[in-house]
Design a protein around this motif. Structure first.
Motif, short mmCIF file in Angstrom:
data_model
loop_
_atom_site.label_atom_id
_atom_site.label_comp_id
_atom_site.label_asym_id
_atom_site.label_seq_id
_atom_site.Cartn_x
_atom_site.Cartn_y
_atom_site.Cartn_z
N TYR A 67 0.84 -1.19 0.00
CA TYR A 67 0.00 0.00 0.00
C TYR A 67 0.88 1.25 0.00
CZ TYR A 67 -3.86 -3.09 1.39
OH TYR A 67 -4.80 -4.10 1.46
N TYR A 68 0.37 2.31 -0.58
CA TYR A 68 1.09 3.58 -0.66
C TYR A 68 1.34 4.13 0.74
CZ TYR A 68 2.07 8.47 -1.89
OH TYR A 68 2.64 9.71 -2.04
N GLN A 69 2.60 4.51 1.01
CA GLN A 69 2.96 5.02 2.33
C GLN A 69 3.29 6.51 2.33
OE1 GLN A 69 5.98 1.81 3.16
NE2 GLN A 69 4.88 1.71 5.10
N GLY A 70 3.46 7.12 1.16
CA GLY A 70 3.78 8.53 1.11
C GLY A 70 5.15 8.79 0.52
N PRO A 71 5.47 10.06 0.27
CA PRO A 71 6.73 10.40 -0.39
C PRO A 71 7.94 10.40 0.52
CG PRO A 71 5.51 12.38 0.07
CD PRO A 71 4.63 11.24 0.50
N GLY A 72 7.74 10.30 1.82
CA GLY A 72 8.85 10.33 2.76
C GLY A 72 9.06 11.71 3.36
N LEU A 73 9.94 11.77 4.34
CA LEU A 73 10.15 12.97 5.15
C LEU A 73 10.58 14.18 4.33
CD1 LEU A 73 10.44 14.35 7.93
CD2 LEU A 73 12.73 13.37 8.08
N ILE A 74 11.61 14.04 3.52
CA ILE A 74 12.18 15.20 2.83
C ILE A 74 11.22 15.75 1.79
CG2 ILE A 74 14.11 16.06 1.49
CD1 ILE A 74 14.77 15.22 4.39
N LYS A 75 10.78 14.91 0.87
CA LYS A 75 9.86 15.37 -0.17
C LYS A 75 8.52 15.82 0.41
CE LYS A 75 11.76 12.76 -4.07
NZ LYS A 75 11.47 11.75 -5.13
N GLY A 76 8.07 15.11 1.43
CA GLY A 76 6.80 15.47 2.05
C GLY A 76 6.84 16.83 2.71
N CYS A 77 7.91 17.11 3.43
CA CYS A 77 8.02 18.41 4.09
C CYS A 77 8.22 19.53 3.08
CB CYS A 77 9.15 18.39 5.12
SG CYS A 77 8.72 17.48 6.63
N GLU A 78 8.87 19.23 1.97
CA GLU A 78 8.98 20.23 0.90
C GLU A 78 7.60 20.62 0.39
OE1 GLU A 78 11.51 18.58 -2.08
OE2 GLU A 78 13.36 18.92 -0.94
N MET A 79 6.73 19.64 0.21
CA MET A 79 5.38 19.91 -0.26
C MET A 79 4.59 20.72 0.77
SD MET A 79 2.98 19.79 -2.46
CE MET A 79 3.78 18.71 -3.67
N LEU A 80 4.68 20.34 2.04
CA LEU A 80 3.98 21.07 3.07
C LEU A 80 4.49 22.51 3.18
CD1 LEU A 80 3.77 18.30 5.81
CD2 LEU A 80 1.87 19.23 4.48
N GLY A 81 5.79 22.68 3.01
CA GLY A 81 6.36 24.03 3.03
C GLY A 81 5.85 24.88 1.88
N LYS A 82 5.68 24.27 0.73
CA LYS A 82 5.16 24.98 -0.44
C LYS A 82 3.72 25.42 -0.20
CE LYS A 82 5.00 24.60 -5.49
NZ LYS A 82 5.37 23.74 -6.65
N ILE A 83 2.92 24.55 0.37
CA ILE A 83 1.53 24.90 0.68
C ILE A 83 1.48 26.00 1.73
CG2 ILE A 83 -0.56 24.01 1.82
CD1 ILE A 83 0.11 21.31 0.38
N LYS A 84 2.33 25.91 2.72
CA LYS A 84 2.38 26.93 3.77
C LYS A 84 2.73 28.29 3.18
CE LYS A 84 4.70 27.74 8.21
NZ LYS A 84 5.63 27.15 9.21
N ASP A 85 3.72 28.33 2.30
CA ASP A 85 4.15 29.60 1.70
C ASP A 85 3.09 30.16 0.75
OD1 ASP A 85 6.52 29.39 3.08
OD2 ASP A 85 7.65 28.55 1.39
N GLN A 86 2.47 29.29 -0.03
CA GLN A 86 1.54 29.76 -1.06
C GLN A 86 0.17 30.13 -0.51
OE1 GLN A 86 1.66 27.52 -4.70
NE2 GLN A 86 -0.40 28.11 -5.31
N PHE A 87 -0.30 29.39 0.50
CA PHE A 87 -1.66 29.60 0.98
C PHE A 87 -1.74 30.20 2.38
CE2 PHE A 87 -1.92 26.33 -2.28
CZ PHE A 87 -3.00 26.76 -3.04
N GLY A 88 -0.64 30.21 3.10
CA GLY A 88 -0.63 30.83 4.42
C GLY A 88 -1.16 29.98 5.55
N PHE A 89 -1.44 28.70 5.27
CA PHE A 89 -1.92 27.83 6.33
C PHE A 89 -0.78 27.42 7.26
CE2 PHE A 89 -4.98 26.39 2.91
CZ PHE A 89 -6.12 26.91 3.50
N PRO A 90 -1.01 27.33 8.57
CA PRO A 90 -0.11 26.54 9.40
C PRO A 90 -0.23 25.09 8.93
CG PRO A 90 -1.66 27.81 10.74
CD PRO A 90 -2.14 27.88 9.34
#
Length: 277
Positions: A67-90
């Protein structure tokens, strides 16, 4: 008992305003993550509800390695950082081992302790020492008032910025129930309490891609019961197309349905706050 106010960005968790933790169960391709964020921003603006964006870089407790487990710590946090910067969400994500805490804390405003791991001292200590807000999910095996013990581990490690999340209690085999007494006991610990309604309707032992793997029809009644019991925040996993989600497909709420789902919840919360006062 007075309750501690825990700040996440500009959100005062534990105040009279209901807040929402929402996003896909696990980090998927960028278009899905961004589409979810866009819809969540619309909901935030129209309903005036503060939102913490949630998604997991790894789901470490899936029942099969296939089953799919996710992209992992580094790539995953990069994505969350991008969402945080672009949309302003915590942003919030799970961590599963103590050595993930510091890297996740570099990006995320909230570190979430999975329910199965809520008593793991090394994980709680490492999370607390980052100084980030810690969201501890209530273990399915633990009496709700015993959540005071993982809270105390964080306090003893120098961090009292704690949120507690209810997500159901084991009832027989492969089923969960939500006992409203849990909200009473967890509120009495003195920290903000969140209700993770979407995980409560999972049917464990059945793949989440199977329609029988969740009971979405119970989401409205459970959400109303939680709000009436005095919670501070809702936790609702959302996805643009839940049926194709790579994790918890049978329990996530379609993000386009979220606004209408929340309207009566917010109204009921406002009534409950007036009653409480």
């Amino acid at each position: 008992m007075s309750k501690k106010i825990v700040k996440v960005g500009d959100i005062e968790c534990g105040s009279k305003e209901l807040f929402l933790i929402s996003g896909p169960c696990v980090i998927e391709e960028e278009s899905i993550m961004m589409k979810t964020a866009e819809k969540l921003r619309e909901v935030q603006e129209r309903l005036k509800i503060k939102i913490i964006y949630k998604s997991s870089f790894t789901k470490d407790n899936r029942s099969s390695l296939s089953y799919y487990q996710g992209p992992g710590l580094i790539k995953g946090c990069e994505m969350l950082g991008k969402i945080k910067d672009q949309f302003g969400f915590p942003v919030l994500t799970d961590i599963h081992s103590h050595d993930q805490a510091a890297a996740a804390a570099d990006v995320c405003d909230v570190l979430q302790i999975p329910a199965y791991l809520c008593m793991q001292s090394s994980l709680l200590v490492a999370s607390a020492k980052t100084g980030r807000v810690i969201n501890i999910k209530h273990g399915q095996f633990l009496a709700p008032d015993n959540m005071k013990h993982p809270v105390q581990k964080c306090i003893d490690s120098g961090n009292d910025q704690v949120i507690l999340t209810e997500r159901g209690y084991s009832f027989g085999y492969n089923d969960l129930i939500v006992d409203p007494r849990a909200f009473y006991h967890m509120n009495n610990i003195g920290y903000p309490v969140v209700f993770d309604v979407t995980h409560c309707v999972r049917k464990y032992g059945i793949p989440s891609s199977d329609k029988k793997g969740g009971a979405r029809e119970f989401l409205p009644v459970l959400a109303r019961a939680g709000v009436a019991s005095g919670i501070d925040g809702m936790f609702i996993e959302t996805h643009p197309n839940p049926e194709t989600a790579l994790c918890d497909a049978a329990s996530q709420l379609c993000v386009t349905d979220l606004e209408e789902f929340l309207k009566p919840i917010i109204e009921l919360h406002n009534v409950e706050v007036k009653y409480r006062d």
